[in-house]
Motif scaffolding. Structure first.
Motif, PDB file in Angstrom:
ATOM      1  N   ILE A 149      31.882  41.606  46.636  1.00 31.87           N
ATOM      2  CA  ILE A 149      32.093  41.986  45.238  1.00 31.87           C
ATOM      3  C   ILE A 149      33.575  41.960  44.901  1.00 31.87           C
ATOM      4  CG2 ILE A 149      31.942  43.904  43.596  1.00 31.87           C
ATOM      5  CD1 ILE A 149      29.342  44.727  44.994  1.00 31.87           C
ATOM      6  N   ARG A 150      34.411  42.532  45.766  1.00 27.88           N
ATOM      7  CA  ARG A 150      35.852  42.564  45.497  1.00 27.88           C
ATOM      8  C   ARG A 150      36.439  41.157  45.449  1.00 27.88           C
ATOM      9  NH1 ARG A 150      39.479  46.652  48.697  1.00 27.88           N
ATOM     10  NH2 ARG A 150      40.800  46.083  46.910  1.00 27.88           N
ATOM     11  N   THR A 151      36.010  40.312  46.379  1.00 27.19           N
ATOM     12  CA  THR A 151      36.538  38.943  46.417  1.00 27.19           C
ATOM     13  C   THR A 151      36.143  38.168  45.169  1.00 27.19           C
ATOM     14  OG1 THR A 151      36.480  38.912  48.841  1.00 27.19           O
ATOM     15  CG2 THR A 151      36.535  36.785  47.710  1.00 27.19           C
ATOM     16  N   GLU A 152      34.875  38.280  44.774  1.00 27.94           N
ATOM     17  CA  GLU A 152      34.398  37.569  43.593  1.00 27.94           C
ATOM     18  C   GLU A 152      35.079  38.083  42.329  1.00 27.94           C
ATOM     19  OE1 GLU A 152      31.973  34.964  43.119  1.00 27.94           O
ATOM     20  OE2 GLU A 152      32.695  34.716  45.169  1.00 27.94           O
ATOM     21  N   ALA A 153      35.248  39.398  42.234  1.00 33.25           N
ATOM     22  CA  ALA A 153      35.879  39.973  41.045  1.00 33.25           C
ATOM     23  C   ALA A 153      37.339  39.555  40.927  1.00 33.25           C
ATOM     24  CB  ALA A 153      35.773  41.491  41.081  1.00 33.25           C
ATOM     25  N   THR A 154      37.997  39.378  42.062  1.00 26.58           N
ATOM     26  CA  THR A 154      39.390  38.946  42.058  1.00 26.58           C
ATOM     27  C   THR A 154      39.516  37.462  41.738  1.00 26.58           C
ATOM     28  OG1 THR A 154      40.011  40.643  43.668  1.00 26.58           O
ATOM     29  CG2 THR A 154      41.505  38.768  43.427  1.00 26.58           C
ATOM     30  N   CYS A 168      36.876  48.426  35.164  1.00 27.55           N
ATOM     31  CA  CYS A 168      35.712  48.371  36.046  1.00 27.55           C
ATOM     32  C   CYS A 168      36.192  48.638  37.471  1.00 27.55           C
ATOM     33  CB  CYS A 168      35.033  47.013  35.963  1.00 27.55           C
ATOM     34  SG  CYS A 168      33.527  46.924  36.966  1.00 27.55           S
ATOM     35  N   THR A 169      35.541  49.561  38.154  1.00 27.99           N
ATOM     36  CA  THR A 169      35.973  49.948  39.496  1.00 27.99           C
ATOM     37  C   THR A 169      34.815  49.879  40.479  1.00 27.99           C
ATOM     38  OG1 THR A 169      35.466  52.320  39.309  1.00 27.99           O
ATOM     39  CG2 THR A 169      37.599  51.571  38.456  1.00 27.99           C
ATOM     40  N   ILE A 170      35.178  49.874  41.752  1.00 25.58           N
ATOM     41  CA  ILE A 170      34.213  49.955  42.842  1.00 25.58           C
ATOM     42  C   ILE A 170      34.625  51.090  43.755  1.00 25.58           C
ATOM     43  CG2 ILE A 170      35.463  48.295  44.298  1.00 25.58           C
ATOM     44  CD1 ILE A 170      32.729  47.273  45.258  1.00 25.58           C
TER      45      ILE A 170
END
Length: 303
Positions: A290-295, A270-272
């Motif tokens: 989004i990046r922080t939550e996904a990490t 899954c990418t952004i």
């Protein structure tokens, strides 16, 4: 646009024509009567004819004025509406996200809701996709699933999931359980259109004959999104193999069972999209959220 008279001439004419009074028009526009009268004279010179008949204590419109007034009023109304629309949007920055529709249902919608609590001034629009990627100009932020070998600099990895084979608990009872990989040979397989290779890869990994994993095999079923695949599995139609993110809610609620556990790594990541071209504060904030939550909380199954 070179034939347009000055806007203040048109405003003075419209107000005077509506109230048939230079004095009342001046009061409404916060101008002097002389200024309104001067605007009207200049406009009459501009269009080459009289707009009013000036009586000692009143005004009437000429035939030219009567013909001109509706168009001027419509134009001024459109300018007013456009201006009000811009003013209403001040302080509200709209961010458009393009994302696979199944990921919207199983992860993104909840994340956007939490982002909205922290950023009440930001408005978010989500374009849910089935297979086809949006052109870059459609969205500020694009989430997608990319095969690992196809990753490029324009796509930032968020997570890689594990695949899991799931079905309804009642379906397990119906077919006598799935206690070992070879028990899948007795099951009806549910395939995701566009991802039909996944069952083939799982069968290869488990050492099962791949011919029985063909989506065209007898009894096989297909659906066009992982959300639909999950729905069929929960309804007891058969066994689906999906990324863990799509199975979590059903497993937690007991609507699904995963008798074999994880059956291998997801073949895509899954990418952004990269944030370097984002122009609004809201878009940059949502991208980072989004990046922080996904990490910190990747929506994948635990081992």
């Amino acid at each position: 646009m070179q034939d347009l008279p000055p806007l203040n001439y048109l405003r003075s004419f419209e107000a005077a024509a509506r109230m048939l009074s230079f004095t009342e028009a001046a009061r409404e526009l916060h101008l002097t009567q002389a200024a309104v009268s001067g605007h009207i004279r200049a406009l009459e010179q501009y269009i080459g004819g009289p707009l009013f008949v000036r009586h000692p204590r009143s005004l009437t419109l000429t035939s030219l004025g009567n013909a001109y007034l509706p168009g001027v009023q419509q134009a001024l109304q459109q300018v007013q509406q456009a201006t009000h629309a811009i003013l209403r949007r001040r302080g509200v920055e709209r961010v458009v996200i393009s994302c696979p529709v199944s990921l919207v249902d199983h992860w993104l919608a909840d994340l956007v809701a939490r982002f909205g609590v922290q950023h009440p001034g930001a408005a978010v629009t989500i374009h849910g996709r089935v297979w086809v990627d949006e052109p870059p100009e459609i969205a500020d932020i694009i989430l997608t699933n990319v095969y690992k070998e196809a990753l490029d600099r324009a796509s930032l990895p968020l997570w890689q999931d594990q695949m899991v084979a799931v079905c309804a608990p009642g379906y397990l009872t119906q077919i006598g359980g799935i206690d070992a990989p070879e028990d899948l040979l007795r099951a009806r397989l549910i395939h995701s259109l566009g991802r039909t290779e996944v069952w083939l890869q799982v069968f290869q990994r488990l050492g099962l004959p791949v011919a029985t994993a063909d989506p065209g095999a007898e009894g096989a079923c297909q659906a066009n999104t992982f959300g639909s695949v999950i729905a069929l599995a929960e309804a007891g139609h058969g066994v689906a193999v999906v990324p863990g993110v799509f199975a979590r809610a059903g497993l937690d609620a007991g609507r699904l069972a995963a008798p074999l556990g994880q059956v291998g790594p997801c073949p895509w990541v899954c990418t952004i999209s990269d944030s370097s071209l984002l122009t609004s504060d809201a878009a940059r904030a949502l991208h980072q959220f989004i990046r922080t939550e996904a990490t910190a909380h990747p929506p994948v199954l635990d081992g």
